[in-house]
Design a protein around this motif. Structure first.
Motif, PDB file in Angstrom:
ATOM      1  N   UNK A   3       0.829  -1.204   0.000  1.00 15.90           N
ATOM      2  CA  UNK A   3       0.000   0.000   0.000  1.00 15.90           C
ATOM      3  C   UNK A   3       0.865   1.258   0.000  1.00 15.90           C
ATOM      4  N   UNK A   4       1.948   1.228   0.781  1.00 14.19           N
ATOM      5  CA  UNK A   4       2.863   2.373   0.799  1.00 14.19           C
ATOM      6  C   UNK A   4       3.568   2.536  -0.541  1.00 14.19           C
ATOM      7  N   UNK A   5       4.018   1.440  -1.118  1.00 16.34           N
ATOM      8  CA  UNK A   5       4.684   1.506  -2.423  1.00 16.34           C
ATOM      9  C   UNK A   5       3.724   2.032  -3.488  1.00 16.34           C
ATOM     10  N   UNK A   6       2.495   1.539  -3.483  1.00 15.90           N
ATOM     11  CA  UNK A   6       1.520   1.995  -4.473  1.00 15.90           C
ATOM     12  C   UNK A   6       1.142   3.457  -4.256  1.00 15.90           C
ATOM     13  N   UNK A   7       1.132   3.887  -2.995  1.00 16.62           N
ATOM     14  CA  UNK A   7       0.835   5.301  -2.730  1.00 16.62           C
ATOM     15  C   UNK A   7       1.903   6.197  -3.353  1.00 16.62           C
ATOM     16  N   UNK A   8       3.144   5.799  -3.241  1.00 21.53           N
ATOM     17  CA  UNK A   8       4.230   6.633  -3.777  1.00 21.53           C
ATOM     18  C   UNK A   8       4.275   6.558  -5.296  1.00 21.53           C
ATOM     19  N   UNK A   9       4.086   5.375  -5.847  1.00 25.75           N
ATOM     20  CA  UNK A   9       4.285   5.191  -7.284  1.00 25.75           C
ATOM     21  C   UNK A   9       3.033   5.436  -8.119  1.00 25.75           C
ATOM     22  N   UNK A  10       1.855   5.153  -7.555  1.00 27.11           N
ATOM     23  CA  UNK A  10       0.654   5.122  -8.396  1.00 27.11           C
ATOM     24  C   UNK A  10      -0.352   6.220  -8.090  1.00 27.11           C
ATOM     25  N   UNK A  11      -0.123   7.029  -7.071  1.00 29.54           N
ATOM     26  CA  UNK A  11      -1.084   8.094  -6.787  1.00 29.54           C
ATOM     27  C   UNK A  11      -1.142   9.093  -7.925  1.00 29.54           C
ATOM     28  N   UNK A  12       0.020   9.513  -8.382  1.00 31.31           N
ATOM     29  CA  UNK A  12       0.092  10.435  -9.521  1.00 31.31           C
ATOM     30  C   UNK A  12       1.480  10.338 -10.130  1.00 31.31           C
ATOM     31  N   UNK A  13       1.575  10.701 -11.393  1.00 33.21           N
ATOM     32  CA  UNK A  13       2.874  10.693 -12.069  1.00 33.21           C
ATOM     33  C   UNK A  13       3.802  11.732 -11.458  1.00 33.21           C
ATOM     34  N   UNK A  73      11.488  10.049  -7.216  1.00 34.72           N
ATOM     35  CA  UNK A  73      12.737   9.667  -7.879  1.00 34.72           C
ATOM     36  C   UNK A  73      13.753  10.811  -7.841  1.00 34.72           C
ATOM     37  N   UNK A  74      13.282  12.031  -7.929  1.00 38.64           N
ATOM     38  CA  UNK A  74      14.198  13.171  -7.789  1.00 38.64           C
ATOM     39  C   UNK A  74      14.812  13.203  -6.403  1.00 38.64           C
ATOM     40  N   UNK A  75      14.000  12.903  -5.387  1.00 40.59           N
ATOM     41  CA  UNK A  75      14.518  12.876  -4.015  1.00 40.59           C
ATOM     42  C   UNK A  75      15.585  11.796  -3.867  1.00 40.59           C
ATOM     43  N   UNK A  76      15.373  10.639  -4.435  1.00 44.67           N
ATOM     44  CA  UNK A  76      16.370   9.569  -4.359  1.00 44.67           C
ATOM     45  C   UNK A  76      17.667   9.983  -5.032  1.00 44.67           C
ATOM     46  N   UNK A  77      17.547  10.702  -6.130  1.00 44.54           N
ATOM     47  CA  UNK A  77      18.758  11.168  -6.819  1.00 44.54           C
ATOM     48  C   UNK A  77      19.493  12.216  -5.994  1.00 44.54           C
ATOM     49  N   UNK A  78      18.755  13.130  -5.382  1.00 47.90           N
ATOM     50  CA  UNK A  78      19.387  14.175  -4.578  1.00 47.90           C
ATOM     51  C   UNK A  78      20.049  13.610  -3.325  1.00 47.90           C
ATOM     52  N   UNK A  79      19.459  12.555  -2.744  1.00 47.39           N
ATOM     53  CA  UNK A  79      20.010  11.953  -1.529  1.00 47.39           C
ATOM     54  C   UNK A  79      21.046  10.873  -1.845  1.00 47.39           C
ATOM     55  N   UNK A  80      21.371  10.716  -3.125  1.00 42.12           N
ATOM     56  CA  UNK A  80      22.363   9.709  -3.562  1.00 42.12           C
ATOM     57  C   UNK A  80      22.025   8.336  -3.004  1.00 42.12           C
ATOM     58  N   UNK A  81      20.762   7.971  -3.157  1.00 42.21           N
ATOM     59  CA  UNK A  81      20.294   6.683  -2.647  1.00 42.21           C
ATOM     60  C   UNK A  81      20.895   5.541  -3.448  1.00 42.21           C
ATOM     61  N   UNK A  82      20.924   4.377  -2.807  1.00 43.42           N
ATOM     62  CA  UNK A  82      21.492   3.198  -3.468  1.00 43.42           C
ATOM     63  C   UNK A  82      20.639   2.753  -4.656  1.00 43.42           C
ATOM     64  N   UNK A  83      19.333   2.953  -4.572  1.00 43.16           N
ATOM     65  CA  UNK A  83      18.415   2.556  -5.634  1.00 43.16           C
ATOM     66  C   UNK A  83      17.731   3.793  -6.191  1.00 43.16           C
ATOM     67  N   UNK A  84      17.178   3.645  -7.386  1.00 41.92           N
ATOM     68  CA  UNK A  84      16.564   4.782  -8.080  1.00 41.92           C
ATOM     69  C   UNK A  84      15.051   4.766  -8.023  1.00 41.92           C
ATOM     70  N   UNK A  85      14.450   3.696  -7.518  1.00 42.74           N
ATOM     71  CA  UNK A  85      12.995   3.651  -7.467  1.00 42.74           C
ATOM     72  C   UNK A  85      12.557   2.450  -6.631  1.00 42.74           C
ATOM     73  N   UNK A  86      11.284   2.445  -6.245  1.00 47.86           N
ATOM     74  CA  UNK A  86      10.677   1.291  -5.601  1.00 47.86           C
ATOM     75  C   UNK A  86      10.187   0.310  -6.672  1.00 47.86           C
TER      76      UNK A  86
END
Length: 627
Positions: free
Chosen positions: A218-228, A235-248
Motif C-alpha cells: 500500500x505504501x509503495x503503491x501510494x508513492x508510485x501510483x497516486x500520480x505521475x 525519484x528526484x529525491x532519491x537522486x538528490x540523496x544519492x540513494x542506493x536505488x533509483x525507485x521502488x
C-alpha cells in the motif's frame, strides 16, 4: 570431383547464412535489409581498390536479403529443425513432457508443451508445440489435443515416462484430468506437480505477515501510483540523496520473485521514504508515515525481506536448463535443513542469515513468535510436499553414484517398478560389474552423472543404462527452459525469466502471461514450427515472433518416417557452427522441389488452367532464388 558453385548459388547460400544468424539473435525479418546496407557501407570504407570494390559490391547486391526472402529462409530452416526434432522423438525409447496452459492477450488459451529425451548422444530439451485451445480447457479437451498431435506426427504416447503439469484441476484430476487420461494409455507414466510451483505454494502468507505485506505494498503503491508527479518527485529525491536505488519496485503475484525484491527495495529505502512522506501534503501520507516509523512493523517487514530472499534463491536454483527431477528434489530436501538453521539463528539472536533484520532491530527481544511460527510452518509445508513426491530416494542415489548405492536392498525392485521392460536379475548383475570397474568410477567423478550415463556401453549394461536414461529424461518443473525465453528489450515487458522480479525500467503493470510471447518485438522462441492450416504459410508476416503464434498448428502430411534433416547438430541457440555451403545448397534444392509441388497443388485448387504454374502467395516476389 568437387562441383563449383555458381554466383547465384553462393548468393543463396549467403542469404541463408544471414537468416540463420538473424534468427539466432531474435531479430525481425526486416533487419536483413539493414544488414545488407551495413555490408555495403563497410565495403565502401575498407576496400580501396576500385576494381575489387566494384566486384564485391556487385556480389553483395545480388544476395537476396529482402524481408520476404528472409521469411522464406527462416521457414526453410524452421521446417528442417522441426523435422529433425520429430525424427529424434520417433527414435527415442522414452521421453518426458512438461505441459502448461496460459491465456494470451487475445483470450485464447495456449497449451505449451516441452519435451526432454535422449537422442543417443545427449539429452535434449525442446519446445515441442504450442497448441491453441479455442473453447473450454477441460482435461478431456487437453488430452484430445495432445493425442491428436502425437498421432499426426507419428509419436507414441506410451513412451512418455513423466508428465509435469502446473497442478490445475484440468491437469491433475483423478478421473478426467490430463494425467489420469494419459495414465490410462501409459500405465508406467509418473505424474508430477511442478516443483517450482510447489515451492511458491509453501510460502503463502497468512494472518499478521499477510497484513504486513499488504501494508508495505500500500505504501509503495501510494508513492508510485497516486500520480505521475508524485512518482517523479520521489525519484528526484532519491537522486538528490544519492540513494542506493533509483525507485521502488511493484509486486505482482504472477511474478513470484517480485515479492522478495519489492520488500528488499522497500527496506533499503526506508530513510528516503520517511523523508518523502514527511514532506508530502497528502492526508494519506500520515498513515503510511506512522506505519513505517513503527519499529515492530519494520522488523516484520525486514524479516519477510530476508526469508523471501532465501526463497527466491531456492526458486532460481530450481529453474534453468538441463536440470533433471533429481536435481530439483535434492534442492527441495536441502531447504528444510536450512530452515532449521534459520530457526536456530533467530532463537539465539545471532541473525547471521537475516542481515536486513539485524540492521533494523536494536535487540533480539524484538524477534516475535510470528517469525518463528512462520519458519516452522514453512518446514511443515515443505515436508508435506516432499512426502507427496513419487520418486524413490534409492533411484536418485543410483543415478547420482551407482558405486555407493546398496545393491542388497530393494533397488532392483524399484528399478523394475520404474521401468517394467528391464530384467531385474540382469540389472543387479550389471550393477555389480559396473561397480567393479575402477575406470568407470573415475569417469563419473570427472564428467558427472549425466555425461557418464550417456557414455555407458549400452551393449554391456543395457538394463542399467535404460533405467538411468529414464530417470535423467524426467522433467521436474514446467519452468526448466525459461533460459530460452525471449530476452527483454526497452519496449517489451516480457521477462527473460518467467517469474523474475520487476526492474525499474519495466512498466507498472506487467503482463501475467509468461508462456506465449507477444506478436511484436524482437522475439524468437526456441525452435520455430511449421505454421498454419494450409500447406504454405502466409508471407506477409514481418517478424519471427509471428511464426510462434500458430506453432502447434502443424501441417498435416502423409505418414512417413520423419527426415533427420541436414543439420542434425544444429542448435540455433547453443552457439553451434553454421552448416556448410554443400549442406545448404543440397537442402535448398530439395526444398525448392517441395515448394514447386506445393505451388502447383495450390494453383490447381484455385482454378489455374495452366499445368505446373508456380503462383507466388500474396505479398511475395515471383522470383525464387533457391536454386
Amino acid at each position: 570431383m568437387v562441383r563449383s558453385f555458381t554466383a547465384q548459388e553462393r548468393a543463396t547460400a549467403a542469404s541463408l547464412r544471414v537468416s540463420w544468424i538473424l534468427a539466432k539473435k531474435k531479430r525481425p525479418f526486416t533487419d536483413s535489409e539493414t544488414v545488407k546496407d551495413c555490408m555495403l557501407a563497410v565495403v565502401d570504407e575498407v576496400i580501396n581498390d576500385d576494381k575489387i570494390k566494384t566486384s564485391v559490391v556487385s556480389a553483395l547486391k545480388n544476395v537476396p536479403l529482402s524481408d520476404t526472402s528472409n521469411i522464406r529462409r527462416v521457414e526453410i530452416l524452421a521446417a528442417d529443425v522441426y523435422e529433425t526434432l520429430l525424427g529424434g522423438l520417433v527414435k527415442a525409447d522414452t521421453m518426458s513432457i512438461a505441459v502448461d496452459e496460459s491465456t494470451d492477450k487475445t483470450d485464447t488459451a495456449q497449451l505449451c508443451i516441452y519435451v526432454r529425451f535422449f537422442d543417443s548422444k545427449c539429452f535434449r530439451e525442446e519446445l515441442l508445440c504450442l497448441l491453441p485451445l479455442e473453447g473450454h480447457t477441460t482435461g478431456d479437451i487437453v488430452f484430445g489435443k495432445i493425442s491428436a498431435f502425437f498421432k499426426d506426427n507419428g509419436l507414441d504416447m506410451t513412451r512418455v515416462c513423466m508428465l509435469v503439469t502446473d497442478g490445475a484441476p484440468s491437469m491433475t484430476g483423478k478421473v478426467n484430468g490430463l494425467a489420469a487420461r494419459w495414465s490410462a494409455v501409459a500405465p508406467q507414466l509418473i505424474s508430477l506437480h511442478c516443483i517450482v510451483h510447489q515451492v511458491v505454494l509453501c510460502a503463502k502468507l497468512s494472518g499478521t505477515l499477510k497484513t504486513i505485506m499488504d501494508n508495505v505494498m500500500a505504501t509503495i503503491n501510494f508513492i508510485r501510483s497516486t500520480s505521475s508527479l508524485q512518482h517523479r518527485l520521489f525519484r528526484m529525491l532519491l537522486s538528490e540523496m544519492s540513494a542506493e536505488h533509483h525507485d521502488l519496485l511493484l509486486h505482482n503475484d504472477v511474478r513470484w520473485l517480485s515479492k522478495g525484491k519489492a520488500l528488499e527495495r522497500f527496506c533499503g529505502l526506508r530513510e528516503e521514504i520517511i523523508t518523502f512522506l514527511r514532506n508530502s501534503k497528502q492526508k494519506k501520507a500520515e498513515t503510511h508515515l506512522s506505519r513505517i516509523l513503527d519499529d515492530n512493523f519494520m522488523a516484520d517487514a525486514c524479516f519477510l525481506s530476508d526469508i523471501f530472499k532465501h526463497l527466491n534463491d531456492l526458486n532460481l536454483a530450481l529453474q534453468g536448463r538441463d536440470k533433471t527431477v533429481i536435481d530439483l528434489v535434492e534442492q527441495m530436501r536441502a531447504f528444510p535443513v536450512k530452515l532449521d538453521l534459520f530457526a536456530t539463528d533467530l532463537s539465539t539472536g545471532r541473525m547471521l542469515h537475516f542481515p536486513t533484520l539485524r540492521k533494523c532491530i536494536s535487540s533480539p527481544a524484538q524477534i516475535t513468535d510470528v517469525m518463528t511460527e512462520f519458519i516452522a510452518r514453512l518446514k511443515m509445508n515443505f515436508a508435506a510436499r516432499l512426502d507427496g513426491l513419487v520418486l524413490p530416494t534409492e533411484m536418485a542415489v543410483f543415478v547420482r553414484d551407482p558405486f555407493t548405492v546398496a545393491i542388497e536392498g530393494d533397488l532392483s525392485a524399484r528399478a523394475k517398478q520404474l521401468v517394467p521392460s528391464i530384467d531385474e536379475g540382469k540389472f543387479a548383475l550389471e550393477l555389480v560389474d559396473m561397480r567393479s570397474s575402477v575406470t568407470m568410477a573415475q569417469e563419473l567423478c570427472t564428467n558427472g552423472p549425466t555425461v557418464f550415463r550417456t557414455n555407458v556401453n549400452v551393449h554391456q549394461f543395457p538394463n542399467v543404462k535404460k533405467v538411468a536414461i529414464v530417470m535423467l529424461s524426467m522433467f521436474g518443473s514446467t519452468y526448466t527452459l525459461c533460459d530460452r525465453q525471449p530476452h527483454r528489450t526497452q519496449e517489451s515487458t516480457t521477462d527473460p525469466h518467467p517469474h523474475s522480479a520487476q526492474t525499474e525500467e519495466e512498466a507498472e503493470h506487467p503482463a501475467p502471461n509468461h508462456l506465449t510471447p507477444p506478436p511484436s518485438g524482437p522475439l524468437f522462441v526456441n525452435k520455430i514450427h511449421p505454421l498454419g492450416n494450409s500447406p504454405v504459410p502466409t508471407r506477409r508476416v514481418l517478424h519471427p515472433a509471428t511464426l510462434v503464434e500458430n506453432a502447434g498448428r502443424t501441417v498435416k502430411k502423409t505418414p512417413t518416417t520423419p527426415s533427420h534433416g541436414v543439420f542434425p547438430q544444429l542448435d540455433w541457440f547453443g552457439g553451434a557452427p553454421p552448416p556448410t555451403m554443400e549442406e545448404i545448397l543440397k537442402h535448398l534444392t530439395e526444398v525448392s522441389i517441395r515448394q514447386q509441388q506445393i505451388m502447383e497443388h495450390l494453383a490447381s485448387r484455385q482454378g489455374e488452367t495452366k499445368t505446373g504454374a508456380r503462383r507466388a502467395p500474396y505479398g511475395c516476389r515471383r522470383t525464387y532464388s533457391a536454386a
